[in-house]
Design a protein around this motif. Structure first.
Motif, PDB file in Angstrom:
ATOM      1  N   TRP A   1      -4.584  -2.525  13.915  1.00  0.00           N
ATOM      2  CA  TRP A   1      -5.219  -4.578  13.488  1.00  0.00           C
ATOM      3  C   TRP A   1      -4.056  -5.185  14.373  1.00  0.00           C
ATOM      4  CZ3 TRP A   1      -7.775  -4.403   8.109  1.00  0.00           C
ATOM      5  CH2 TRP A   1      -8.553  -3.315   7.761  1.00  0.00           C
ATOM      6  N   TYR A   2      -2.860  -5.317  13.665  1.00  0.00           N
ATOM      7  CA  TYR A   2      -2.110  -5.765  14.019  1.00  0.00           C
ATOM      8  C   TYR A   2      -2.010  -5.830  15.650  1.00  0.00           C
ATOM      9  CZ  TYR A   2       2.642  -7.705  14.431  1.00  0.00           C
ATOM     10  OH  TYR A   2       3.966  -9.056  14.494  1.00  0.00           O
TER      11      TYR A   2
ATOM     12  N   ALA B   1      -4.494   4.989   4.277  1.00  0.00           N
ATOM     13  CA  ALA B   1      -5.509   4.945   5.726  1.00  0.00           C
ATOM     14  C   ALA B   1      -5.338   2.687   5.875  1.00  0.00           C
ATOM     15  CB  ALA B   1      -6.681   4.688   5.587  1.00  0.00           C
ATOM     16  N   THR B   2      -4.142   2.847   4.871  1.00  0.00           N
ATOM     17  CA  THR B   2      -3.808   1.464   5.407  1.00  0.00           C
ATOM     18  C   THR B   2      -2.819   2.146   6.268  1.00  0.00           C
ATOM     19  OG1 THR B   2      -4.217   0.354   3.084  1.00  0.00           O
ATOM     20  CG2 THR B   2      -2.540  -0.793   4.486  1.00  0.00           C
ATOM     21  N   ALA B   3      -1.655   2.410   6.645  1.00  0.00           N
ATOM     22  CA  ALA B   3      -0.715   2.136   7.594  1.00  0.00           C
ATOM     23  C   ALA B   3      -1.007   2.158   9.112  1.00  0.00           C
ATOM     24  CB  ALA B   3       0.652   3.294   7.308  1.00  0.00           C
ATOM     25  N   PRO B   4      -2.188   3.197   9.186  1.00  0.00           N
ATOM     26  CA  PRO B   4      -2.574   2.820  10.848  1.00  0.00           C
ATOM     27  C   PRO B   4      -3.417   1.811  11.095  1.00  0.00           C
ATOM     28  CG  PRO B   4      -3.628   4.851   9.559  1.00  0.00           C
ATOM     29  CD  PRO B   4      -2.198   4.349   8.742  1.00  0.00           C
TER      30      PRO B   4
ATOM     31  N   GLY C   1      -3.188  16.577   2.247  1.00  0.00           N
ATOM     32  CA  GLY C   1      -4.382  16.754   2.079  1.00  0.00           C
ATOM     33  C   GLY C   1      -5.159  15.629   2.593  1.00  0.00           C
ATOM     34  N   ALA C   2      -4.616  14.209   1.443  1.00  0.00           N
ATOM     35  CA  ALA C   2      -4.902  13.418   1.248  1.00  0.00           C
ATOM     36  C   ALA C   2      -5.224  12.233   1.920  1.00  0.00           C
ATOM     37  CB  ALA C   2      -5.202  12.532  -0.781  1.00  0.00           C
ATOM     38  N   LEU C   3      -4.088  12.626   2.341  1.00  0.00           N
ATOM     39  CA  LEU C   3      -2.787  11.119   3.300  1.00  0.00           C
ATOM     40  C   LEU C   3      -3.974  11.707   4.996  1.00  0.00           C
ATOM     41  CD1 LEU C   3      -0.774   9.648   3.671  1.00  0.00           C
ATOM     42  CD2 LEU C   3       0.395  10.966   5.068  1.00  0.00           C
ATOM     43  N   LEU C   4      -4.720  12.939   4.957  1.00  0.00           N
ATOM     44  CA  LEU C   4      -4.828  13.424   5.994  1.00  0.00           C
ATOM     45  C   LEU C   4      -6.324  12.761   6.542  1.00  0.00           C
ATOM     46  CD1 LEU C   4      -5.542  15.366   8.710  1.00  0.00           C
ATOM     47  CD2 LEU C   4      -5.588  17.225   7.811  1.00  0.00           C
ATOM     48  N   ALA C   5      -6.993  12.681   5.216  1.00  0.00           N
ATOM     49  CA  ALA C   5      -8.487  12.617   4.958  1.00  0.00           C
ATOM     50  C   ALA C   5      -7.868  10.455   5.121  1.00  0.00           C
ATOM     51  CB  ALA C   5      -8.841  12.694   3.399  1.00  0.00           C
ATOM     52  N   GLY C   6      -6.939   9.892   5.122  1.00  0.00           N
ATOM     53  CA  GLY C   6      -7.284   8.092   5.236  1.00  0.00           C
ATOM     54  C   GLY C   6      -6.976   8.228   6.315  1.00  0.00           C
ATOM     55  N   TYR C   7      -6.329   8.480   7.235  1.00  0.00           N
ATOM     56  CA  TYR C   7      -5.732   8.527   8.757  1.00  0.00           C
ATOM     57  C   TYR C   7      -6.642   9.285   9.441  1.00  0.00           C
ATOM     58  CZ  TYR C   7      -0.426   7.922   7.511  1.00  0.00           C
ATOM     59  OH  TYR C   7       0.710   7.973   7.071  1.00  0.00           O
ATOM     60  N   ALA C   8      -7.503  10.307   8.711  1.00  0.00           N
ATOM     61  CA  ALA C   8      -9.179  10.309  10.361  1.00  0.00           C
ATOM     62  C   ALA C   8      -9.654   8.900   9.552  1.00  0.00           C
ATOM     63  CB  ALA C   8      -9.538  11.661   9.325  1.00  0.00           C
TER      64      ALA C   8
ATOM     65  N   SER D   1       0.647  -1.204   0.226  1.00  0.00           N
ATOM     66  CA  SER D   1      -0.091  -0.110  -0.048  1.00  0.00           C
ATOM     67  C   SER D   1       0.757   1.354   0.241  1.00  0.00           C
ATOM     68  CB  SER D   1      -1.039  -0.066   0.977  1.00  0.00           C
ATOM     69  OG  SER D   1      -0.273   0.300   1.935  1.00  0.00           O
ATOM     70  N   ALA D   2       1.365   1.111   0.893  1.00  0.00           N
ATOM     71  CA  ALA D   2       3.129   2.399   0.338  1.00  0.00           C
ATOM     72  C   ALA D   2       3.283   2.340  -0.526  1.00  0.00           C
ATOM     73  CB  ALA D   2       3.822   2.194   2.029  1.00  0.00           C
ATOM     74  N   ALA D   3       4.086   1.588  -1.460  1.00  0.00           N
ATOM     75  CA  ALA D   3       4.150   1.471  -2.913  1.00  0.00           C
ATOM     76  C   ALA D   3       3.891   1.914  -3.537  1.00  0.00           C
ATOM     77  CB  ALA D   3       4.670   0.552  -3.007  1.00  0.00           C
ATOM     78  N   LEU D   4       2.334   1.768  -3.796  1.00  0.00           N
ATOM     79  CA  LEU D   4       1.199   2.229  -4.092  1.00  0.00           C
ATOM     80  C   LEU D   4       0.833   3.654  -3.857  1.00  0.00           C
ATOM     81  CD1 LEU D   4      -1.373  -0.440  -4.281  1.00  0.00           C
ATOM     82  CD2 LEU D   4       0.447   0.106  -6.347  1.00  0.00           C
ATOM     83  N   VAL D   5       1.268   4.109  -3.104  1.00  0.00           N
ATOM     84  CA  VAL D   5       0.706   6.046  -2.729  1.00  0.00           C
ATOM     85  C   VAL D   5       1.466   6.131  -3.140  1.00  0.00           C
ATOM     86  CG1 VAL D   5       0.880   7.435  -0.660  1.00  0.00           C
ATOM     87  CG2 VAL D   5      -0.505   5.362  -0.980  1.00  0.00           C
ATOM     88  N   PHE D   6       2.989   5.987  -2.156  1.00  0.00           N
ATOM     89  CA  PHE D   6       4.446   7.057  -3.024  1.00  0.00           C
ATOM     90  C   PHE D   6       4.398   6.699  -4.501  1.00  0.00           C
ATOM     91  CE2 PHE D   6       3.823   7.178   1.120  1.00  0.00           C
ATOM     92  CZ  PHE D   6       4.201   8.783   1.301  1.00  0.00           C
TER      93      PHE D   6
END
Length: 765
Positions: free
Chosen positions: A150-151, A142-145, A69-76, A34-39
Motif C-alpha cells: 500500500w505504501y 499479513a500486515t508487513a507485506p 505456517g500461519a505467517l505463510l498463510a498471512g503472506y499468501a 502489528s509485528a510486536a503483537l505477532v511476536f
C-alpha cells in the motif's frame, strides 16, 4: 446549441498530500504494532500450552512451525489480495477480516481437542494452536507485506515510495523489541491473564491504526489521484525463486536447532527460547538496512571463523557452558545474517514485493518442518543442526578461476588433523594402561588442538565454497567419532528429546555402570555388577534427601503407596517392597520403554518386589484423575535435561500434589538445577497452598564411587505438620526463612528472577 462541456483534466496529486509527514509515520507505526503483537504472542501462547505437554523444547519448536505456517498463510493472503486493483477494496477487505478474527479474543487454549496423546503430540499441538489463535495471528501476519504494498502505491510519487522495504525495518524492530521485552518486562510484571487482556487491547489499537490508514486512502481518493497499481516488471526466474526459498529456509532451521540445544541444557522456558528468535529478527533488521551495521564482507569473514570452530567443538560440549553458549549463538547469528544479507541483495522491485515475502515465508516453513518434524524421525540424535551449518557454506563465494596449489594444500591439511582425535580416542578405549598413563583430560586437550588447527585450515579456503564445505564435512565426520569419556550404547529420539544410554567404568561400583542421559544431564545410573545392581544411585541413593524420606516412611509404615513424576531409569523401583505399590507418571513413552528394557536397566524388571505401573502423559493432567489421599509419598522429579518444567512448581500444581497425598503423607520436590534458583518461589507457592515444608541441600561425600550419589536439593511438603514429624528433629532438614520472592502460579512465572538469584548466590551475594 453549442456544447460547452470539455473533457476533464486528470486530477493531480496535491503537493500537501504527497509531503504529509503523517502518512509515513502512520504506516510505520501500524507495521511496528502489528509485528510486536505477532511476536509477543508466541512465547505467551507457548506458555499457555506447556501444562498440556510438559517443558520439552520440542513444544516451542513445533509451535514455531505453526507460527511459520500461519505467517505463510498471512503472506499468501496479502499476495492474493493484490489481485483487487483498488487499494480501497483491499483496505475494506482487511478491516472486515480483522473484525472477524477479533471474535477469537481474548486468546486462550481451546479445549476442543481434549488432552494430548503422549504418543502423538505434534498433531494435537498444531491443531490446537490453529483453532485457538490461527485467525488473529494469520491476519496480523499479513500486515508487513500489505502495508509495504500500500505504501508503494500511496507514495508512488515520492522517493521513499520507490523503496517500501524500509518499512520492513520497522516490522522487524517491532518484533525484536517485543521478544526482548517479554522475559525482561512483560513476564515478570504481568500475569498470563494480564498478558492476554493487554494483547487484546493492542489488537484493538492496531485495528484503529488500520482505520486511520483507511482514512488516508479515502482522502487520497477524494483529494488526489487514486493510487494506481504499480507497473509490472519482468517475472522472477525460477532459479532466483528457489535461491530465495533456500536462503530463507537455512536460518529458520538453524534457529530451531540452536533453540533445542539451549533449552535442553539450560531451562525449559520462553526466556531462553526467545533469544535465537530475537537474534533471527535482528539479522533481518541489519540485512535490510540501506547501510547495514555489518557489511556483507565482514559477515563472510566472521561466519567462516565461527562455523569452522563450532563444528570442531561439538564433541566437547560438557563443561564451559557459558563459552559454548556464546559460540553457538554467535555462529547462528552470523550464519543467519549472511543468508538474509544475500536475500536483501536480491530483493525484487516493489511490484514483486508480496511474492518475495511469500517465498521467504515458504522457506521459513520448510526449514522449520525439516528441523522440528522431519529430523526427529530421520536422525537418532541432533544431526540436523551441524548438517545445515555445513550446507550454508555453499551460499558463500565460490571463487573464480582454477583452485590454486595453496588452497589444495590447506584442504589436504584438514585430513590428518581430523584423523588424529578419533585415533586418540580409539587408542585410549582399547588400552587402559595408556589411558592411565596419558590421562583423559590431556588426551582430549590434544584432540581439541588438532580440531583447532583443522578449523584454521578450513578457514583459509573460506572463499572457495565447495572446498570450505568439504573441509567442514571432514571435521564433522571426525568429530562424530570422538564420543567423550562415556561409551555410548544406545540412542533414541522422540518428540520430547534425545535419550542416550552410556557406560562408564566405575571400579568402586564393581565395574561398568550404565547411565541414561538427556543432553548433559544424567537421568539415573545402574551398576551392571549383580551385587550393586539393585542399590539406587545418584539422586536416589539412600543417603540423599530422596532416599532419606523413602527409608523413613518405609521404616515407619508396613506398606507405602509411592507416586513418582519422572521415570528416568526407574531407580525408585528398587525401593518397592512386596507390600508397597509404586506408580510412575511419565510424559515420554520412549523413556518408559528404555527403563523397562532389561537390556539397559533392570530396576523395574528385576529389583522391584512387585508390579510397577506407568501412567503416560503430563503429570498435571494425569494426576488430576488420581483419587484424593492416595499416596504416602509423591516424588516430583520431572527433569527435561537440566531444567524443571515450571508449570510443575506453581501454587496450583502443589495444591494438586497435596490433594493426592494422605494427611500424613509427604511430597518431595527435587529442585536440583545448575542455572535457576527454584526453592524460594516454590516454598512460597507451597505456603500459599497451605503446605508445611522442610528444605535440604545435600552435598555428595568425597571418597565414594563416582556414580554412588549426587548432590541434591529437595523440598518436602505435607498437608499437616504431623506429616513432617519424622523429619522434625533431623538437623539436615531446615525451614527456609520468609522471603519476598513472588510465588509462582499458573498465571505467573518469573524465570529471569530465578536465573538472576542463582547467579547472585553463586557469587556469594
Amino acid at each position: 446549441m453549442t456544447d460547452n462541456t470539455t473533457e476533464a483534466e486528470p486530477v493531480r496529486p496535491r503537493l500537501r498530500d504527497l509531503n504529509d509527514p503523517l502518512t509515513p509515520a502512520l504506516f510505520a507505526l501500524a507495521v511496528f504494532v502489528s509485528a510486536a503483537l505477532v511476536f509477543v504472542v508466541q512465547p505467551m501462547v507457548t506458555k499457555l500450552v506447556l501444562p498440556s505437554l510438559g517443558g520439552s523444547p520440542a513444544v516451542w519448536n513445533t509451535a514455531m512451525v505453526f507460527f511459520q505456517g500461519a505467517l505463510l498463510a498471512g503472506y499468501a493472503y496479502a499476495h492474493v489480495l493484490q489481485r483487487i486493483r483498488s487499494i480501497r477494496g483491499q483496505v475494506i477487505t482487511h478491516l472486515v477480516l480483522l473484525v472477524i478474527a477479533a471474535l477469537f479474543l481474548p486468546l486462550r487454549i481451546n479445549g476442543l481437542l481434549g488432552d494430548p496423546d503422549p504418543s502423538a503430540p505434534i498433531t494435537w499441538l498444531l491443531l490446537t494452536l490453529a483453532v485457538s489463535i490461527g485467525a488473529p495471528f494469520a491476519v496480523l501476519s499479513a500486515t508487513a507485506p500489505l502495508m509495504q504494498a500500500w505504501y508503494a502505491r500511496v507514495r508512488a510519487h515520492e522517493p521513499d515510495g520507490k523503496n517500501p522495504y524500509v518499512l520492513y525495518a520497522a516490522s522487524n524492530l517491532g518484533s525484536f523489541l517485543a521478544l526482548l521485552s517479554y522475559p525482561v518486562v512483560i513476564e515478570p510484571i504481568l500475569t498470563l491473564t494480564g498478558q492476554r487482556i493487554s494483547w487484546s487491547v493492542g489488537y484493538g489499537l492496531f485495528t484503529a491504526l488500520v482505520l486511520g490508514l483507511a482514512f488516508v486512502v479515502w482522502r487520497r481518493r477524494t483529494q488526489a489521484a487514486p493510487p494506481e497499481p504499480l507497473a509490472p516488471t519482468a517475472p522472477i526466474p525460477w532459479r532466483t525463486k528457489g535461491l530465495w526459498v533456500l536462503l530463507a529456509a537455512a536460518p529458520s532451521s538453524l534457529m530451531l536447532g540452536v533453540t533445542a540445544h539451549l533449552s535442553t541444557d539450560v531451562a525449559s522456558a520462553p526466556f531462553l527460547w526467545v533469544i535465537p528468535l530475537a537474534l533471527y529478527l535482528l539479522t533481518f533488521i541489519i540485512a535490510f538496512q540501506a547501510r547495514p551495521w555489518i557489511p556483507l564482507p565482514v559477515t563472510f569473514l566472521v561466519q567462516a571463523a565461527l562455523v569452522a570452530s563450532l563444528i570442531g567443538m561439538l564433541p566437547f560440549q560438557s563443561g564451559e557452558w557459558a563459552f559454548m553458549f556464546l559460540v553457538h549463538i554467535a555462529a547462528f547469528f552470523f550464519t543467519a545474517l549472511m543468508c538474509h544479507q544475500l536475500l536483501a541483495a536480491r530483493r525484487p522491485p516493489p511490484d514483486r514485493l508480496t511474492e518475495f515475502y511469500l517465498l521467504l515465508s515458504l522457506g521459513g516453513v520448510l526449514g522449520g518442518i525439516f528441523s522440528a518434524l522431519i529430523a526427529p524421525v530421520v536422525f537418532e540424535v541432533v544431526r540436523e543442526y551441524p548438517l545445515v551449518l555445513i550446507l550454508t557454506a555453499l551460499f558463500r563465494p565460490w571463487g573464480r578461476g582454477r583452485i590454486t596449489i595453496p588452497e589444495w594444500v590447506w584442504l589436504a591439511a584438514v585430513v590428518p588433523l581430523t584423523l588424529a582425535p578419533p585415533a586418540i580416542y580409539l587408542a585410549l578405549r582399547l588400552n587402559p594402561e595408556l589411558l592411565a598413563a596419558v590421562g583423559w583430560d590431556s588426551a582430549m586437550a590434544v584432540s581439541r588442538f588438532a580440531f583447532l588447527l583443522a578449523a584454521i585450515s578450513a578457514f583459509m579456503i573460506r572463499d572457495r565454497a565447495p572446498l570450505f564445505a568439504a573441509a567442514l564435512v571432514m571435521i564433522s565426520l571426525s568429530a562424530h567419532h570422538v564420543a567423550g569419556r562415556y561409551d555410548w550404547q544406545h540412542s533414541e529420539r522422540s518428540f520430547f528429546g534425545v535419550m542416550r544410554v552410556a557406560e562408564f567404568n566405575d571400579p568402586g561400583m564393581g565395574g561398568p555402570v550404565r547411565m541414561l542421559m538427556h543432553g548433559t544431564t544424567l537421568h539415573g545410573a545402574q551398576a551392571t555388577d549383580p551385587v550393586e545392581a539393585c542399590l539406587p544411585s545418584l539422586y536416589y541413593a539412600p543417603s540423599t534427601p530422596i532416599g532419606q524420606v523413602t527409608d523413613a516412611l518405609q521404616i515407619a509404615r508396613p506398606a507405602v503407596s509411592i507416586g513418582v513424576v519422572g521415570l528416568g531409569t526407574g531407580a525408585m523401583a528398587a525401593y518397592r517392597r512386596p507390600a508397597d505399590d509404586l506408580t510412575f507418571f511419565e510424559i515420554d513413552p520412549m523413556v518408559d520403554r528404555i527403563a523397562r528394557d532389561p537390556t539397559w536397566f533392570t530396576y523395574i524388571s528385576d529389583c522391584a518386589q512387585g508390579p510397577v505401573e506407568t501412567v503416560l502423559g503430563d503429570a498435571r493432567l494425569t494426576l488430576a484423575y488420581q483419587p484424593d489421599d492416595r499416596f504416602d509419598l509423591l516424588l516430583i522429579d520431572a527433569f527435561s535435561s537440566d531444567s524443571i518444567p515450571t508449570h510443575l512448581l506453581t501454587r496450583e500444581a502443589i495444591a494438586d500434589y497435596l490433594r493426592v497425598v494422605k494427611d500424613d503423607g509427604v511430597v518431595v520436590l527435587h529442585l536440583s538445577n545448575r542455572h535457576l534458583e527454584l526453592a524460594m518461589p516454590t516454598v512460597n507457592a507451597a505456603r500459599l497452598a497451605g503446605a508445611h515444608d522442610r528444605h535440604q541441600i545435600y552435598v555428595e561425600r568425597e571418597g565414594l564411587p563416582v556414580m554412588a550419589e549426587a548432590s541434591t536439593e529437595a523440598l518436602i511438603l505435607s498437608p499437616t505438620e504431623e506429616g513432617l514429624a519424622l523429619f522434625a528433629d533431623d538437623p539436615r532438614w531446615k525451614t527456609i526463612a520468609p522471603n519476598d520472592v513472588r510465588a509462582w502460579t499458573d498465571d505467573y512465572v518469573n524465570v529471569v528472577g530465578a536465573l538472576t538469584r542463582q547467579i547472585r548466590f553463586e557469587r556469594g551475594g
